[in-house]
Design a protein around this motif. Structure first.
Motif, PDB file in Angstrom:
ATOM      1  N   LYS A   1      75.871 131.401  57.009  1.00 41.14           N
ATOM      2  CA  LYS A   1      74.519 131.668  57.516  1.00 41.14           C
ATOM      3  C   LYS A   1      73.481 131.398  56.439  1.00 41.14           C
ATOM      4  N   GLU A   2      73.743 131.882  55.212  1.00 42.97           N
ATOM      5  CA  GLU A   2      72.816 131.662  54.116  1.00 42.97           C
ATOM      6  C   GLU A   2      72.759 130.190  53.725  1.00 42.97           C
ATOM      7  N   ALA A   3      73.910 129.511  53.798  1.00 43.44           N
ATOM      8  CA  ALA A   3      73.956 128.082  53.464  1.00 43.44           C
ATOM      9  C   ALA A   3      73.078 127.281  54.424  1.00 43.44           C
ATOM     10  N   ARG A   4      73.173 127.576  55.698  1.00 42.80           N
ATOM     11  CA  ARG A   4      72.353 126.845  56.684  1.00 42.80           C
ATOM     12  C   ARG A   4      70.877 127.179  56.522  1.00 42.80           C
TER      13      ARG A   4
ATOM     14  N   LEU B   1      69.790 125.123  53.589  1.00 40.94           N
ATOM     15  CA  LEU B   1      69.744 123.713  53.976  1.00 40.94           C
ATOM     16  C   LEU B   1      68.481 123.414  54.771  1.00 40.94           C
ATOM     17  N   ALA B   2      68.159 124.314  55.697  1.00 44.54           N
ATOM     18  CA  ALA B   2      66.972 124.097  56.530  1.00 44.54           C
ATOM     19  C   ALA B   2      65.700 124.130  55.678  1.00 44.54           C
TER      20      ALA B   2
ATOM     21  N   PRO C   1      62.985 119.458  54.056  1.00 47.73           N
ATOM     22  CA  PRO C   1      61.763 118.695  53.716  1.00 47.73           C
ATOM     23  C   PRO C   1      61.837 118.080  52.319  1.00 47.73           C
ATOM     24  N   ILE C   2      62.481 118.767  51.388  1.00 49.13           N
ATOM     25  CA  ILE C   2      62.626 118.220  50.033  1.00 49.13           C
ATOM     26  C   ILE C   2      63.519 116.990  50.064  1.00 49.13           C
TER      27      ILE C   2
ATOM     28  N   GLY D   1      69.946 124.467  47.067  1.00 50.99           N
ATOM     29  CA  GLY D   1      69.577 123.591  48.172  1.00 50.99           C
ATOM     30  C   GLY D   1      70.470 123.716  49.398  1.00 50.99           C
ATOM     31  N   GLY D   2      71.432 124.660  49.352  1.00 44.08           N
ATOM     32  CA  GLY D   2      72.316 124.861  50.498  1.00 44.08           C
ATOM     33  C   GLY D   2      73.643 124.134  50.380  1.00 44.08           C
TER      34      GLY D   2
END
Length: 507
Positions: A202-205, A208-209, A213-214, A497-498
């Motif tokens: 959950k934290e990874a996504r 990532l989200a 934009p980066i 950054g995920g």
């Protein structure tokens, strides 16, 4: 004036009494029926210890030596009692500080330096009787030790608090520790990939989200840098995350605007944003992601001069190859290797070989300036030439690493003895690299991953092991892996950054 001090010696004697009393308890956990506990023994003998301790006889060396010797004998006697050894009757001599006052008053008496000699006969086989006899002979009160005996007799001879032996006793003797669970730290449960992903997906996504934009910005900046400088490629090869990658790309574009003429020296090159600023022997330009733009600009400005060195490397490698039986020559893949340092290393090795060969020819020992090994004898072997320090070795890829200043005999002996194994490892590495690429492609498709990479410290064979496990049954992971950025390393980690890092030998 008497100066009372506590030093290592006095603390040692107090500890000795404690250790003696602890011996009343057996290692198997049973409580021996003695008359004094550890604390009771220490407290009962404390007045006597203050009265005779050698530390207080600095101005009386003869009496000090007598007391020290007698204390050692007393300790040994009590030791034997507690270990059920046979004891022989012993007579000890002690000198008491201030023979006119009881030892209990010693702490408050400063004027007298009178010494009194007493003889103590040790004949008892009981700890209580021995301690009581020592106190009586010293004219010290026995009320405390008598009270301890009455309390212990009322408890049936069993100590009110059993003594537990330290776990180091069992480690040293090899005996079984009945309190193993008390002394062993609880083992941490083994972390599985399924558990770790379920806990962190959950934290990874979310990361990532938020970093998408980066990533989009990075791709736009990357295309802009390639277009402006007519580059072959721009790669990111650093331990830092995508935020640093974007910052580096923006710095390159700023330099293009501020120093357009100098930056044109990069036309047709491949840029790697890595850890160190250098011109690599392959011609690739590395720009350190943690270095200031001035250092980048200094390297770029010197490229016309440095490229002249690049032109000297291929013929030097071919010449060295002819001297070493037709092997291929390469540079060490480390951050300190530059085009200039590699050329210097090659020249040093050629000079060493030719000088030693010429010397051998001049002295009639044989040798040839053109070659030190038969042509074709090392065909298919790849030799990495390194600096002046270190030992020769063979890596997992089958590359043979030699030092440029090693003797000809050392180089030829090392190459001959390892050439066969080097060819086998090199062939195996090529096969592993092909299988690795196929497995990565399969994992990307079947698991619908965005990226699947490996850390430089992970070998292709380790990556193969990891990918095979991932492809066996991806549903066992218990999570949807769509769009994840996965990197195979040696530990679990969730990057800013995920990106998800997993160990290659995950369970």
């Amino acid at each position: 004036m008497t100066i009372w001090r506590t030093n290592y010696t006095s603390m040692h004697h107090i500890y000795r009494f404690k250790r003696i009393s602890r011996m009343m308890h057996s290692p198997n956990g049973s409580v021996l029926l003695r008359c004094l506990t550890s604390a009771q023994t220490t407290e009962a003998l404390r007045p006597f210890l203050f009265a005779v301790h050698p530390d207080f006889f600095g101005q009386h060396p003869r009496e000090r030596e007598t007391n020290e010797r007698s204390l050692q004998q007393l300790f040994a006697y009590i030791d034997d009692l507690q270990t059920d050894k046979r004891v022989a009757a012993t007579e000890l001599t002690f000198y008491l500080r201030n023979g006119r006052k009881g030892a209990e008053d010693m702490l408050h008496y400063k004027g007298s330096t009178a010494l009194k000699s007493i003889n103590i006969n040790l004949t008892s086989s009981d700890v209580y009787a021995t301690v009581r006899g020592v106190l009586e002979s010293s004219m010290l009160s026995t009320a405390l030790v008598d009270r301890y005996k009455q309390e212990n007799d009322a408890a049936g001879g069993v100590f009110p608090r059993p003594v537990e032996w330290h776990h180091s006793y069992y480690e040293y003797t090899g005996k079984k520790n009945p309190n193993t669970k008390v002394h062993q730290r609880p083992r941490k449960p083994e972390i599985t990939l399924s558990y770790w992903l379920k806990t962190n997906i959950k934290e990874a996504r979310r990361k990532l989200a938020s970093s998408q934009p980066i990533r989009d910005d990075i791709e736009s900046l990357r295309r802009d840098v390639i277009r402006r400088l007519d580059l072959v490629d721009v790669r990111w090869d650093s331990m830092w995350d995508v935020v640093n990658f974007r910052a580096c790309l923006r710095t390159v574009l700023d330099l293009c605007q501020q120093h357009a003429t100098i930056m044109q020296n990069l036309r047709g090159c491949t840029i790697v944003l890595g850890d160190v600023t250098r011109l690599m022997p392959s011609g690739t330009i590395s720009l350190g992601s943690q270095e200031v733009p001035h250092q980048w600009l200094s390297l770029v400005a010197s490229l016309p001069r440095e490229r002249a060195v690049l032109l000297l490397i291929p013929p030097m490698e071919r010449h060295l190859s002819s001297l070493l039986g037709g092997c291929s020559i390469g540079a060490a893949d480390i951050v300190t290797t530059t085009a200039r340092s590699h050329h210097s290393t090659l020249a040093r090795m050629v000079e060493t070989i030719e000088n030693e060969s010429s010397t051998a020819e001049a002295t009639g020992e044989g040798g040839c300036k053109e070659a030190i090994m038969p042509q074709g004898s090392l065909e298919g072997v790849h030799v990495i030439v390194e600096g002046t320090s270190g030992q020769q070795y063979m890596d997992y890829k089958g590359n043979l690493h030699v030092m440029c200043n090693s003797s000809v005999q050392s180089i030829t002996s090392f190459l001959r003895s390892n050439s066969h194994q080097a060819r086998e490892l090199r062939a195996q590495h090529k096969s592993n690299t092909k299988e690795e690429a196929c497995l990565i492609a399969g994992c990307l498709e079947e698991m619908d991953l965005a990226t699947l990479t490996r850390d430089l410290t992970v070998t292709p064979l380790q990556m193969i092991t990891c990918c095979r496990q991932l492809r066996q049954n991806p549903f066992k992971l218990g999570v949807t892996t769509h769009g994840l950025h996965l990197q195979v390393t040696h530990r679990y980690a969730l990057m800013r950054g995920g990106e998800i890092c997993i160990p290659w030998n995950w369970k």
